[in-house]
Write a protein that holds these residues in place. Structure first.
Motif, PDB file in Angstrom:
ATOM      1  N   HIS A  71       0.834  -1.085   0.011  1.00 43.26           N
ATOM      2  CA  HIS A  71      -0.174   0.102   0.083  1.00 43.26           C
ATOM      3  C   HIS A  71       0.654   1.222  -0.187  1.00 43.26           C
ATOM      4  O   HIS A  71       0.598   2.278  -0.489  1.00 43.26           O
ATOM      5  N   SER A  72       1.919   0.873   0.317  1.00 42.45           N
ATOM      6  CA  SER A  72       2.966   2.341   0.480  1.00 42.45           C
ATOM      7  C   SER A  72       4.412   1.962   0.144  1.00 42.45           C
ATOM      8  O   SER A  72       4.665   0.913   0.339  1.00 42.45           O
ATOM      9  N   PHE A  73       5.380   3.102  -0.072  1.00 38.64           N
ATOM     10  CA  PHE A  73       6.423   2.523  -0.322  1.00 38.64           C
ATOM     11  C   PHE A  73       7.342   2.133   0.866  1.00 38.64           C
ATOM     12  O   PHE A  73       8.135   1.262   1.005  1.00 38.64           O
ATOM     13  N   ALA A  74       6.838   2.868   1.977  1.00 39.12           N
ATOM     14  CA  ALA A  74       7.437   2.165   3.254  1.00 39.12           C
ATOM     15  C   ALA A  74       6.941   0.693   3.748  1.00 39.12           C
ATOM     16  O   ALA A  74       7.931   0.095   4.167  1.00 39.12           O
ATOM     17  N   ALA A  75       5.835   0.147   3.319  1.00 40.26           N
ATOM     18  CA  ALA A  75       5.484  -1.142   3.296  1.00 40.26           C
ATOM     19  C   ALA A  75       6.363  -2.046   2.464  1.00 40.26           C
ATOM     20  O   ALA A  75       6.743  -2.925   2.629  1.00 40.26           O
ATOM     21  N   PHE A  76       6.600  -1.356   1.174  1.00 48.80           N
ATOM     22  CA  PHE A  76       7.377  -2.233   0.293  1.00 48.80           C
ATOM     23  C   PHE A  76       8.752  -2.614   0.839  1.00 48.80           C
ATOM     24  O   PHE A  76       9.206  -3.430   0.801  1.00 48.80           O
ATOM     25  N   ILE A  77       9.272  -1.264   1.390  1.00 48.39           N
ATOM     26  CA  ILE A  77      10.589  -1.562   2.040  1.00 48.39           C
ATOM     27  C   ILE A  77      10.665  -2.302   3.210  1.00 48.39           C
ATOM     28  O   ILE A  77      11.707  -3.338   3.288  1.00 48.39           O
ATOM     29  N   ALA A  78       9.626  -2.456   3.926  1.00 51.67           N
ATOM     30  CA  ALA A  78       9.696  -3.361   5.242  1.00 51.67           C
ATOM     31  C   ALA A  78       9.516  -4.858   4.798  1.00 51.67           C
ATOM     32  O   ALA A  78       9.801  -5.627   5.541  1.00 51.67           O
ATOM     33  N   MET A  79       8.871  -4.896   3.721  1.00 51.38           N
ATOM     34  CA  MET A  79       8.475  -6.629   3.265  1.00 51.38           C
ATOM     35  C   MET A  79       7.966  -7.189   4.482  1.00 51.38           C
ATOM     36  O   MET A  79       8.398  -8.322   4.729  1.00 51.38           O
ATOM     37  N   GLY A  80       7.014  -6.783   5.155  1.00 53.96           N
ATOM     38  CA  GLY A  80       6.213  -7.611   6.103  1.00 53.96           C
ATOM     39  C   GLY A  80       7.142  -7.871   7.149  1.00 53.96           C
ATOM     40  O   GLY A  80       7.107  -8.958   7.679  1.00 53.96           O
ATOM     41  N   GLY A  81       8.192  -7.022   7.365  1.00 56.36           N
ATOM     42  CA  GLY A  81       9.198  -7.354   8.694  1.00 56.36           C
ATOM     43  C   GLY A  81      10.475  -8.158   8.208  1.00 56.36           C
ATOM     44  O   GLY A  81      11.407  -8.291   8.962  1.00 56.36           O
TER      45      GLY A  81
END
Lengths: 77, 249
Positions: free
Chosen positions: A4-14
């Protein structure tokens, strides 16, 4: 799109650290392969050109064109 | 048929063909790598158990698969070199070895980084991982052996024999996940069964596999050309090729 966001993309679900470490090293290795293979080509061609110039200079009377001094032939080849 | 075989052994002929193929290999492999990575990282759904860490599969499986097929290709080249003394086969073996070593390292490294969040450990001494580590040592041994023997013909023959002996490791890697109890999962793709993944996951993986093969073809062609230039430097066609470079200085 799964994120949903660039931050979520970077985080890769932890699991961001693992995913990006793997992809980072992967890109590093394949880039090194490409660069190394092409640099070798340039080194080989340059060495060969140097070698051929040296041979031309070394040839006694050889490739030196009439009326041209020894030094000139070496430089202009 | 024999004329073709003979031509195939001619370094100059190969040099020209490779030169014509390289731009296509380079362009298509880069395009497919970008497509596969964007697809795998952004659009493929997360795994229901592993979440997003499984996205490492899109580089892990192609690296490991190609590391193994590269070894088989080198072994075939070694056999051809031993039986028919075909120069080009040895040129291939020499050019491919460092690429295979790099791919094996990538397979091990990405597997290790994937193992940490999935199995809770970077490394276990199980059959699949250990046999893959042996493959890396085989590659390094082959590279070292070639460098250690000065006479090119002797070293080429020694390398061919070592490569052929080492090929026994390949089926061990392949079937290790079936023969022994291991943490490693079994093959995703087989010729006989349906893939164990949905298309949204295996299609980007197939794209990456194809991209890796094209990338391999690209790099190996460039390195084979390098090797040919080195070996044929006394011949007329190489000297003529170098001449423009001489004039520029």
């Amino acid at each position: 799109m799964q994120f949903h966001s660039f931050a979520a993309f970077i985080a890769m679900g932890g699991h961001g650290f693992y995913v990006w470490l793997a992809y980072g090293v992967f890109l590093l290795v394949i880039t090194t392969l490409v660069v190394d293979s092409h640099w070798r080509r340039r080194r080989i061609l340059a060495r060969q050109a140097r070698q051929m110039r040296r041979e031309q200079v070394a040839k006694p009377g050889g490739r030196v064109v009439k009326g041209q001094s020894f030094q000139e032939a070496g430089e202009s080849s | 048929m024999w004329a073709f075989f003979h031509k195939l052994g001619s370094p100059k002929w190969f040099f020209d063909i490779a030169g014509r193929c390289i731009p296509w290999f380079a362009g298509s492999s880069i395009a497919l790598l970008v497509l596969g990575m964007v697809w795998g990282l952004l659009f493929a759904p997360p795994d229901y158990q592993q979440g997003d860490s499984y996205r490492i599969i899109f580089i892990h499986v192609p690296s490991s698969a190609l590391a193994m097929s590269c070894y088989v290709m080198m072994a075939v080249a070694g056999a051809i070199h031993l039986v028919w003394r075909m120069k080009l086969a040895d040129v291939f073996a020499k050019a491919a070895a460092p690429v295979g070593a790099a791919l094996t390292f990538l397979g091990l490294f990405t597997g290790s980084v994937w193992g940490k969040p999935t199995w809770g450990t970077w490394w276990v001494w199980d059959a699949r991982l250990t046999s893959m580590l042996i493959l890396l040592f085989l590659y390094l041994g082959i590279i070292a052996l070639r460098a250690a023997i000065e006479d090119p013909q002797t070293s080429a023959r020694a390398v061919s024999v070592l490569t052929l002996v080492g090929v026994v490791n390949i089926p061990i890697i392949k079937y290790s996940v079936n023969w022994w109890n291991t943490l490693h999962q079994t093959a995703t793709f087989t010729l006989t069964n349906k893939p164990t993944m949905p298309p949204s996951m295996y299609l980007p993986l197939l794209v990456m596999l194809l991209a890796f093969y094209l990338f391999f073809a690209w790099i190996v062609c460039v390195r084979m050309q390098n090797e040919i230039l080195e070996r044929e430097k006394r011949t007329r066609w190489v000297r003529e090729l170098v001449t423009p470079a001489t004039a520029r200085r």
